[in-house]
Design a protein around this motif. Sequence first.
Motif, short mmCIF file in Angstrom:
data_model
loop_
_atom_site.label_atom_id
_atom_site.label_comp_id
_atom_site.label_asym_id
_atom_site.label_seq_id
_atom_site.Cartn_x
_atom_site.Cartn_y
_atom_site.Cartn_z
N GLU A 2 0.85 -1.18 0.00
CA GLU A 2 0.00 0.00 0.00
C GLU A 2 0.89 1.24 0.00
OE1 GLU A 2 -3.26 2.02 3.01
OE2 GLU A 2 -2.93 -0.13 3.11
N VAL A 3 0.53 2.25 -0.77
CA VAL A 3 1.29 3.49 -0.82
C VAL A 3 0.44 4.62 -0.27
CG1 VAL A 3 2.47 5.16 -2.32
CG2 VAL A 3 2.60 2.70 -2.83
N GLN A 4 1.02 5.37 0.65
CA GLN A 4 0.37 6.53 1.27
C GLN A 4 1.32 7.71 1.17
OE1 GLN A 4 -2.65 6.90 2.73
NE2 GLN A 4 -3.30 4.79 2.48
N GLU A 5 0.77 8.90 1.03
CA GLU A 5 1.63 10.09 0.94
C GLU A 5 2.41 10.31 2.24
OE1 GLU A 5 1.98 14.25 -1.12
OE2 GLU A 5 0.53 12.74 -1.68
N ILE A 6 1.68 10.29 3.37
CA ILE A 6 2.29 10.54 4.68
C ILE A 6 1.85 9.42 5.63
CG2 ILE A 6 2.44 12.10 6.67
CD1 ILE A 6 3.61 13.42 4.25
N ILE A 7 2.81 8.86 6.37
CA ILE A 7 2.51 7.85 7.39
C ILE A 7 2.74 8.49 8.75
CG2 ILE A 7 3.13 5.60 8.36
CD1 ILE A 7 4.30 4.91 5.56
N ILE A 8 1.72 8.46 9.60
CA ILE A 8 1.80 9.01 10.95
C ILE A 8 1.68 7.84 11.91
CG2 ILE A 8 0.76 10.53 12.67
CD1 ILE A 8 -0.38 12.15 10.26
N ILE A 9 2.69 7.66 12.75
CA ILE A 9 2.64 6.58 13.73
C ILE A 9 2.22 7.18 15.06
CG2 ILE A 9 3.98 4.82 14.94
CD1 ILE A 9 5.74 4.65 12.41
N GLY A 10 1.03 6.79 15.49
CA GLY A 10 0.46 7.30 16.74
C GLY A 10 -0.66 8.28 16.47
N GLY A 11 -1.84 7.96 16.95
CA GLY A 11 -3.02 8.80 16.71
C GLY A 11 -3.47 9.56 17.93
N HIS A 127 -12.88 11.86 7.63
CA HIS A 127 -12.31 12.81 6.68
C HIS A 127 -11.76 12.00 5.51
CE1 HIS A 127 -10.05 15.99 4.86
NE2 HIS A 127 -10.55 16.86 5.73
N PRO A 128 -12.09 12.37 4.29
CA PRO A 128 -11.68 11.55 3.15
C PRO A 128 -10.16 11.49 2.92
CG PRO A 128 -12.68 13.60 2.41
CD PRO A 128 -12.89 13.53 3.89
N LEU A 129 -9.41 12.41 3.51
CA LEU A 129 -7.97 12.40 3.31
C LEU A 129 -7.20 11.78 4.48
CD1 LEU A 129 -7.49 15.93 1.69
CD2 LEU A 129 -7.49 13.69 0.56
N ILE A 130 -7.95 11.32 5.50
CA ILE A 130 -7.31 10.70 6.66
C ILE A 130 -7.77 9.25 6.77
CG2 ILE A 130 -7.04 10.76 9.18
CD1 ILE A 130 -7.66 13.78 9.04
N THR A 131 -6.81 8.34 6.70
CA THR A 131 -7.09 6.92 6.86
C THR A 131 -6.53 6.49 8.21
OG1 THR A 131 -6.85 6.58 4.48
CG2 THR A 131 -6.68 4.63 5.88
N LYS A 132 -7.32 5.73 8.95
CA LYS A 132 -6.86 5.20 10.24
C LYS A 132 -6.80 3.69 10.15
CE LYS A 132 -9.05 8.95 12.81
NZ LYS A 132 -10.13 9.31 13.73
N ILE A 133 -5.64 3.16 10.49
CA ILE A 133 -5.48 1.70 10.55
C ILE A 133 -5.17 1.38 12.01
CG2 ILE A 133 -4.17 -0.30 9.77
CD1 ILE A 133 -3.55 1.22 7.19
N CYS A 134 -6.17 0.79 12.66
CA CYS A 134 -6.01 0.50 14.09
C CYS A 134 -7.08 -0.49 14.54
CB CYS A 134 -6.12 1.79 14.88
SG CYS A 134 -7.72 2.61 14.67
N PRO A 135 -6.86 -1.20 15.60
CA PRO A 135 -5.56 -1.36 16.23
C PRO A 135 -4.64 -2.18 15.32
CG PRO A 135 -7.17 -2.78 17.29
CD PRO A 135 -7.90 -1.98 16.26
N VAL A 136 -3.38 -1.83 15.35
CA VAL A 136 -2.41 -2.47 14.47
C VAL A 136 -1.07 -2.56 15.19
CG1 VAL A 136 -1.64 -0.35 13.33
CG2 VAL A 136 -1.51 -2.51 12.10
#
Length: 158
Positions: A2-11, A127-136
């Motif tokens: 999977e390709v994402q523009e920005i990866i943020i670790i921790g929500g 929000h259509p530009l924010i994807t959350k993958i959790c719990p992971v």
Amino acid sequence: MEVQEIIIIGGGLIGAVIAVALARHNIPSVILDQRDITNPPTTPDHRGIAITAFSAEWLAEYGLWQNIAEKAGKISHIHITDHDHPLFLDFTIDDLYSGPNFSAEAMGYMVPAGSLQRDIWQASENHPLITKICPVEIVDIDAGAAKVALADGREIQG
């Protein structure tokens, strides 16, 4: 992969604010967190958080300050001491922000942590530009390649 523009670790507070700020500039991001951050916690968070006046202005710029402002207490006096040590710092807003070309309403604010977190979650929710993958569970981070490996076998490329 999977390709994402920005990866943020921790929500938490910072990760979610960053995602909202990026989205306001039309930059998509994905938040990875070991906790389920798709729903606000059911246990109230009664802690207070001190934020700077600059942080409040920044939150306002991204539409995250308006709801919390009415619950915020202004910081106009700070006293810092180390228990029984005779030395201390003590200053007021006038000590820091005075002069003919400068004035400030407060040095910072005390805000309820739970309210701030709830407002940020609401801003990021659906929000259509924010994807959350959790719990992971993250098993590997390759910062040089901007790649994150997850325990379920998925890889996310930034």
